[in-house]
Motif scaffolding. Structure first.
Motif, PDB file in Angstrom:
ATOM      1  N   VAL A 223       0.851  -1.200   0.000  1.00 34.91           N
ATOM      2  CA  VAL A 223       0.000   0.000   0.000  1.00 34.91           C
ATOM      3  C   VAL A 223       0.882   1.244   0.000  1.00 34.91           C
ATOM      4  N   VAL A 224       1.884   1.261   0.857  1.00 34.27           N
ATOM      5  CA  VAL A 224       2.799   2.407   0.966  1.00 34.27           C
ATOM      6  C   VAL A 224       3.535   2.624  -0.350  1.00 34.27           C
ATOM      7  N   SER A 225       3.986   1.560  -0.954  1.00 36.96           N
ATOM      8  CA  SER A 225       4.690   1.662  -2.230  1.00 36.96           C
ATOM      9  C   SER A 225       3.796   2.264  -3.307  1.00 36.96           C
ATOM     10  N   GLU A 226       2.555   1.821  -3.354  1.00 34.11           N
ATOM     11  CA  GLU A 226       1.597   2.333  -4.347  1.00 34.11           C
ATOM     12  C   GLU A 226       1.246   3.795  -4.076  1.00 34.11           C
ATOM     13  N   LEU A 227       1.009   4.125  -2.819  1.00 37.17           N
ATOM     14  CA  LEU A 227       0.600   5.493  -2.461  1.00 37.17           C
ATOM     15  C   LEU A 227       1.739   6.506  -2.554  1.00 37.17           C
ATOM     16  N   PHE A 228       2.918   6.144  -2.050  1.00 39.66           N
ATOM     17  CA  PHE A 228       3.980   7.120  -1.864  1.00 39.66           C
ATOM     18  C   PHE A 228       5.305   6.773  -2.544  1.00 39.66           C
ATOM     19  N   ASN A 229       5.454   5.547  -3.010  1.00 41.23           N
ATOM     20  CA  ASN A 229       6.713   5.107  -3.604  1.00 41.23           C
ATOM     21  C   ASN A 229       7.883   5.348  -2.638  1.00 41.23           C
ATOM     22  N   CYS A 230       7.693   4.927  -1.395  1.00 43.54           N
ATOM     23  CA  CYS A 230       8.757   5.060  -0.405  1.00 43.54           C
ATOM     24  C   CYS A 230       8.842   3.770   0.409  1.00 43.54           C
TER      25      CYS A 230
END
Length: 182
Positions: A24-31
């Protein structure tokens, strides 16, 4: 000195929740996503952290093959407003986004009870590090099920139901409701 490559644990139970959260974090923020105790001062900001709030209670409940897990989920950034924006977007995604919630529900995990945001600013070297967090509980059904990365679909899709038709089998009447009717 040679580095020993990290071995990924089986994707199940608590690690399953972390694995999906990182998607989810990767998709939302790319971090990246790090365990809170291992975040430290980094060269690259922003990033997301997690911490198990009460691991003693991350257990099967009444032998129902269900587990409750509570995480403290945080954002660390060098810009205060970036950190605030990210923590609010992540909290809303876990609470309200059908697309991101599907990332979890496909593996029989339901995020719920994302509580209020807390401030935990600190200083690292010469920069202020802005940190905000919230607690989020997850219900995990089918405890012990091991997933492979290819078993899970992390393609974001937030579809909207445009209309529904229901048929009464006794009377033969149908009811049509469309999005425009509301």
């Amino acid at each position: 000195m040679a580095r020993i490559p990290l071995k990924m644990p089986p994707i199940q139970d608590q690690y399953l929740i972390i694995y999906i959260l990182s998607q989810v974090v990767s998709e939302l923020f790319n971090c990246p996503t790090y365990p809170q105790f291992n975040a430290g001062v980094r060269d690259k900001y922003p990033f997301i952290t997690y911490n198990f709030v009460d691991p003693e209670h991350d257990r099967n409940m009444d032998d129902t093959n269900t587990m409750e897990v509570t995480l403290e989920i945080g954002v660390q950034a060098l810009d205060e407003f970036q950190a605030l924006n990210m923590i609010h977007r992540l909290r809303r995604a876990l609470r309200f986004s059908s697309g991101y919630r599907r990332f979890f529900t496909q593996a029989h995990v339901v995020p719920h009870d994302a509580k209020q945001t807390n401030n935990q600013d600190s200083y690292g070297y010469q920069n202020a590090i802005y940190s905000y967090s919230f607690d989020c509980s997850f219900s995990l059904y089918q405890v012990g099920t091991v997933y492979k990365p290819e078993d899970l679909n992390f393609v974001f899709n937030e579809s909207t139901i445009e209309s529904i038709t229901a048929m009464n089998t006794f009377s033969g009447q149908s009811i049509d409701v469309s999005k425009e009717d509301n």
